[in-house]
Design a protein around this motif. Structure first.
Motif, mmCIF file in Angstrom:
data_model
loop_
_atom_site.group_PDB
_atom_site.id
_atom_site.type_symbol
_atom_site.label_atom_id
_atom_site.label_comp_id
_atom_site.label_asym_id
_atom_site.label_seq_id
_atom_site.Cartn_x
_atom_site.Cartn_y
_atom_site.Cartn_z
ATOM 1 N N ASP A 19 0.812 -1.217 0.000
ATOM 2 C CA ASP A 19 0.000 0.000 0.000
ATOM 3 C C ASP A 19 0.845 1.267 0.000
ATOM 4 O O ASP A 19 0.401 2.314 -0.471
ATOM 5 C CB ASP A 19 -0.947 0.018 1.204
ATOM 6 N N ASN A 20 2.071 1.193 0.518
ATOM 7 C CA ASN A 20 2.929 2.373 0.613
ATOM 8 C C ASN A 20 3.932 2.501 -0.525
ATOM 9 O O ASN A 20 4.745 3.426 -0.524
ATOM 10 C CB ASN A 20 3.661 2.384 1.955
ATOM 11 N N LEU A 21 3.881 1.592 -1.501
ATOM 12 C CA LEU A 21 4.767 1.723 -2.655
ATOM 13 C C LEU A 21 4.363 2.962 -3.449
ATOM 14 O O LEU A 21 3.172 3.251 -3.605
ATOM 15 C CB LEU A 21 4.672 0.488 -3.546
ATOM 16 N N PRO A 22 5.341 3.716 -3.977
ATOM 17 C CA PRO A 22 4.992 4.914 -4.746
ATOM 18 C C PRO A 22 4.341 4.533 -6.066
ATOM 19 O O PRO A 22 4.685 3.524 -6.687
ATOM 20 C CB PRO A 22 6.348 5.597 -4.976
ATOM 21 N N GLU A 23 3.390 5.333 -6.473
ATOM 22 C CA GLU A 23 2.709 5.108 -7.743
ATOM 23 C C GLU A 23 3.424 5.881 -8.844
ATOM 24 O O GLU A 23 3.963 6.964 -8.611
ATOM 25 C CB GLU A 23 1.255 5.561 -7.649
ATOM 26 N N LYS A 24 3.425 5.310 -10.025
ATOM 27 C CA LYS A 24 4.009 5.983 -11.172
ATOM 28 C C LYS A 24 3.066 7.107 -11.587
ATOM 29 O O LYS A 24 1.866 6.878 -11.755
ATOM 30 C CB LYS A 24 4.187 4.988 -12.317
ATOM 31 N N PRO A 25 3.593 8.331 -11.770
ATOM 32 C CA PRO A 25 2.701 9.431 -12.177
ATOM 33 C C PRO A 25 2.164 9.205 -13.580
ATOM 34 O O PRO A 25 2.849 8.661 -14.443
ATOM 35 C CB PRO A 25 3.603 10.663 -12.118
ATOM 36 N N ARG A 26 0.923 9.600 -13.768
ATOM 37 C CA ARG A 26 0.301 9.478 -15.084
ATOM 38 C C ARG A 26 0.764 10.632 -15.961
ATOM 39 O O ARG A 26 0.808 11.778 -15.511
ATOM 40 C CB ARG A 26 -1.210 9.508 -14.960
ATOM 41 N N PRO A 27 1.071 10.377 -17.223
ATOM 42 C CA PRO A 27 1.488 11.470 -18.110
ATOM 43 C C PRO A 27 0.301 12.370 -18.441
ATOM 44 O O PRO A 27 -0.842 11.921 -18.474
ATOM 45 C CB PRO A 27 2.001 10.754 -19.351
ATOM 46 N N LEU A 28 0.606 13.629 -18.663
ATOM 47 C CA LEU A 28 -0.429 14.573 -19.065
ATOM 48 C C LEU A 28 -0.799 14.321 -20.519
ATOM 49 O O LEU A 28 0.003 13.824 -21.313
ATOM 50 C CB LEU A 28 0.078 16.009 -18.930
ATOM 51 N N ALA A 29 -2.014 14.671 -20.855
ATOM 52 C CA ALA A 29 -2.453 14.546 -22.248
ATOM 53 C C ALA A 29 -1.643 15.517 -23.107
ATOM 54 O O ALA A 29 -1.253 16.586 -22.643
ATOM 55 C CB ALA A 29 -3.938 14.863 -22.347
ATOM 56 N N PRO A 30 -1.358 15.172 -24.361
ATOM 57 C CA PRO A 30 -0.594 16.075 -25.231
ATOM 58 C C PRO A 30 -1.255 17.448 -25.310
ATOM 59 O O PRO A 30 -2.470 17.565 -25.385
ATOM 60 C CB PRO A 30 -0.625 15.373 -26.595
ATOM 61 N N GLY A 31 -0.427 18.470 -25.280
ATOM 62 C CA GLY A 31 -0.928 19.833 -25.382
ATOM 63 C C GLY A 31 -1.210 20.484 -24.039
ATOM 64 O O GLY A 31 -1.402 21.686 -23.959
ATOM 65 N N LEU A 32 -1.240 19.728 -22.945
ATOM 66 C CA LEU A 32 -1.515 20.314 -21.635
ATOM 67 C C LEU A 32 -0.266 20.848 -20.963
ATOM 68 O O LEU A 32 -0.338 21.703 -20.107
ATOM 69 C CB LEU A 32 -2.171 19.277 -20.716
ATOM 70 N N ASP A 33 0.882 20.339 -21.355
ATOM 71 C CA ASP A 33 2.130 20.745 -20.735
ATOM 72 C C ASP A 33 2.915 21.599 -21.721
ATOM 73 O O ASP A 33 3.301 21.136 -22.786
ATOM 74 C CB ASP A 33 2.945 19.512 -20.335
ATOM 75 N N ALA A 34 3.163 22.863 -21.359
ATOM 76 C CA ALA A 34 3.884 23.767 -22.240
ATOM 77 C C ALA A 34 5.311 23.311 -22.454
ATOM 78 O O ALA A 34 5.923 23.617 -23.471
ATOM 79 C CB ALA A 34 3.853 25.184 -21.673
ATOM 80 N N ALA A 35 5.870 22.579 -21.503
ATOM 81 C CA ALA A 35 7.254 22.125 -21.602
ATOM 82 C C ALA A 35 7.350 20.723 -22.184
ATOM 83 O O ALA A 35 8.316 20.031 -21.974
ATOM 84 C CB ALA A 35 7.899 22.164 -20.221
ATOM 85 N N GLU A 36 6.342 20.290 -22.903
ATOM 86 C CA GLU A 36 6.345 18.942 -23.480
ATOM 87 C C GLU A 36 7.511 18.798 -24.448
ATOM 88 O O GLU A 36 7.741 19.666 -25.283
ATOM 89 C CB GLU A 36 5.032 18.681 -24.212
ATOM 90 N N PRO A 37 8.266 17.716 -24.331
ATOM 91 C CA PRO A 37 9.415 17.549 -25.221
ATOM 92 C C PRO A 37 8.972 17.316 -26.660
ATOM 93 O O PRO A 37 7.862 16.872 -26.918
ATOM 94 C CB PRO A 37 10.121 16.310 -24.666
ATOM 95 N N GLN A 38 9.875 17.643 -27.581
ATOM 96 C CA GLN A 38 9.586 17.427 -28.987
ATOM 97 C C GLN A 38 9.514 15.941 -29.272
ATOM 98 O O GLN A 38 10.073 15.127 -28.551
ATOM 99 C CB GLN A 38 10.693 18.036 -29.842
#
Length: 92
Positions: A53-72
């Protein structure tokens, strides 16, 4: 918790409870077993469940276009092999 798992588990059962092979369980599980004397060591189901229960969860990626710093995109023209590698890793 499911009733099909015993409160105290042998190594192989504890590994199966954690969805691991016994060797993976030996390397990765920090839960210490209890010593039952001549019966050997057993792992407590509640302690294993608490660890899971205390293992860290992998973060979900943001949908394309939501992150201004999205890599090319890795195949974008003009990128060096190292930049393509970094972009691929960032997308994972």
């Amino acid at each position: 918790m499911s009733d099909r798992w015993p409160e105290l588990m042998r190594r192989e059962t504890a590994a199966a409870f954690c969805d691991m092979t016994p060797d993976q369980f030996d390397r990765q599980c920090p839960v210490a077993p209890v010593d039952q004397g001549w019966r050997g060591y057993r792992w407590k189901r509640a302690k294993l469940q608490a660890w899971i229960d205390n293992l860290p969860e992998k973060p979900r990626p943001l949908a394309p276009g939501l992150d201004a710093a999205e890599p090319q995109a890795p195949d974008a023209p003009g990128l060096t092999p190292e930049q393509r590698r970094e972009a691929s890793l960032a997308r994972m």
